[in-house]
Design a protein around this motif. Sequence first.
Motif, short mmCIF file in Angstrom:
data_model
loop_
_atom_site.label_atom_id
_atom_site.label_comp_id
_atom_site.label_asym_id
_atom_site.label_seq_id
_atom_site.Cartn_x
_atom_site.Cartn_y
_atom_site.Cartn_z
N ARG A 22 0.86 -1.21 0.00
CA ARG A 22 -0.08 -0.06 -0.01
C ARG A 22 0.79 1.22 -0.06
NH1 ARG A 22 -5.70 1.42 -0.09
NH2 ARG A 22 -5.49 3.67 -0.06
N HIS A 28 -5.34 -0.18 -3.43
CA HIS A 28 -6.37 -0.12 -2.57
C HIS A 28 -7.12 -1.54 -3.07
CE1 HIS A 28 -10.48 1.09 -0.78
NE2 HIS A 28 -9.99 0.07 -0.10
N GLY A 60 -8.80 0.36 -8.36
CA GLY A 60 -8.37 0.68 -6.97
C GLY A 60 -6.77 0.80 -7.21
N GLN A 136 -3.87 12.09 4.99
CA GLN A 136 -4.68 10.72 4.77
C GLN A 136 -4.87 10.20 6.50
OE1 GLN A 136 -5.77 9.34 2.48
NE2 GLN A 136 -4.46 8.98 0.78
N THR A 177 -16.09 4.29 6.00
CA THR A 177 -14.78 3.62 6.34
C THR A 177 -15.16 2.32 7.14
OG1 THR A 177 -13.47 5.41 7.00
CG2 THR A 177 -12.59 3.49 8.06
N ARG A 201 -8.43 4.05 7.28
CA ARG A 201 -9.24 4.91 6.27
C ARG A 201 -8.51 4.99 4.86
NH1 ARG A 201 -9.61 10.25 4.23
NH2 ARG A 201 -11.38 10.74 3.53
N ASP A 202 -8.92 4.28 3.86
CA ASP A 202 -8.13 4.34 2.64
C ASP A 202 -6.73 3.90 2.94
OD1 ASP A 202 -10.33 5.13 0.99
OD2 ASP A 202 -9.55 7.33 1.27
N VAL B 190 -16.93 1.34 -1.68
CA VAL B 190 -16.33 2.64 -1.65
C VAL B 190 -17.30 3.66 -1.47
CG1 VAL B 190 -14.74 1.91 -3.38
CG2 VAL B 190 -16.81 2.55 -4.03
#
Lengths: 287, 349
Positions: A22, A28, A60, A136, A177, A201-202, B190
């Motif tokens: 990541r 993602h 992603g 982020q 999330t 989150r992400d 998403v």
Amino acid sequence: MVDEMRRRDVDVLVLGREGNARAVSGAHRLFLAGERAFAPGCVVVAETAAVHVLSVTDFGVPSDANLYPPSWNPAVVVERVAGLPGVASARRVGVDGLTPLFETLLAGALPEAELFDGESLMRTARRIKSPDEVDQIRGAAVVAASTIAVALDGAARGLDDNGVKAVAMEAMAAEGTTTAAFEPLIARNGDSVTVAIGVLRDGWEADVTRTAPRRDRPDELDAAIARCRAGAAVAEIGARVHGVGCGYEVLTPDERLEPGMVLSVSVAGGGDTVLVTDGDPDVLTLT
Amino acid sequence: MDAEGVDVVVLCGENNVAYATGYAAPSQEPARASATRTVALVTTTGVRLLTPAPLDFEDGARELAAAVSDYPGTLAIDQYPSMLVRSTLANRSPVDARPLLAAAKFVKTPDEVAALRKAQRINERAMDEVLPAVQPGVRDTDLSALFFRQIFEMGATGNTVDPIWNVVPMSLADAPFTFTGHLPFPLPAVGRVLEKGDVIFNDAGIDFNGWASDFGRTWYVGTDPDANQRSQFEHYLEIVAACLAAIKPGATAWDVAVAARDANGGERPWFPHLYLSHGIGTDSAELPFCGTDLGEEVESQVVLEAGTVLVLEPVVWEDGRGGYRAEEVVVVTEDGCEPLTDYPHAPYG
């Protein structure tokens, strides 16, 4: 990343850890909880400065990363890795874990290469967060803060541990999330209920710990956070400390803090996610 | 272990530790799980659990090596959490523990089947509450929220995979790129807002005391299925029936894949990057796999036994008209198989 590889004379990194993949690719992929044995999920090649991600789809995956397709045959996966531009000629190949099977397959496919510990390089490269990465983590901190508010409300109205977990996880997902860094941790002491919340989150983590019903942050926590200044050693903070980024990062006690490091700092009854800066520490989970 | 001539097995993988010892790690992201892992040292006479310092560092790797040195003889290991562990154990010339583990996990005891059934029930009762919310205007992540609320209230010990509510197009031309040309299933939630007429392939899995569930259904958003969709569902049932008829002790993984393919006019009714079927236990997907790219040579060597648990996940796809996918968990019995899944196919029943 590539600069760090060249500095250490590393030709290729073959990465199995999702947080590493990541961090270097921004990909993602579907989240699975728990640790997994090493398998080549992401490859970084110093010569081409290319990042290659194992994925059947480009959904992603940022457009500047390259894809290679998955297979259920580990030998095929290793063949594909060996066939990526710049890999076959590699001499120094860093890995972030291994299995007996992949050790054999990698040795067979890259007979000239020496496998060595790539994780220490990844740890160094990921330690300092860029401003975008801090943003982020700030985003994750907002979700962690709203999630713990719901958890503490639940605890205050008498929910049991399962109930607190249930309302917290529900609140986190309602914020969009869907991944917990860890599922809510609940500790009871008389009438007080301490809840720790961690979210991804992400792909980026933030965590926070508070105690119902008072909810105020322990003085010891403020004191510990005040010590989170550039140049201080981790052991001098006087709290439980680990790094956060694309998940949990281990920090050693003698490690010196630098601006751009993000820490999880916790004491009995409270904890926050803290950015080390040039000046005063920035508590990201105070929103 | 006796069969493989191994004196001590070092298990570093949490699902393997759960399988061998009953110790279930908390549900957490991979890096935290890795740094806080509990390792099991298994001999024929007992089990020792230890939680070493993080194995990415000398202290932890040395701590593990010291514990292992109490057990002479042939050492098998499931994985090296770090290259430091690899080098500190090099003098023991470890062998691969995974063939041994795979053989042991292949047949579930009645207690293990009961644990899987319990996880499956929690997953299914949670979906009872989610299904009515599958309506236009709802976000996929709202469905995840409802699901989480339910599973944890019912005592789930973890959520294993981010719940999937994959809106699928009618045509592959409208799907993201894949190497196979088929759908890129599963895609994560998403925050997509569901619209009337959407078709979602749902997939979820939870953990209960270390044991996994697996749930999959196709749901229609705000509409009843049309005639095409009904016929897709009927065809799905035909494929499942063919698989169930093939599953019995002595059948191979390849036999099950062939049965599904034959019931689908010779075309494989599953995603080519995945499989028709996988096993389930403390891992959400484990042996046996049916219909992978390992192919006949490998899968015809995998022979089902009473107590083997399979998750069938065939996909009916008619390009331009969408498709139907669902999952059925079954356990092999002495003379066939019986379902662990106990859930209707809404709105068909």
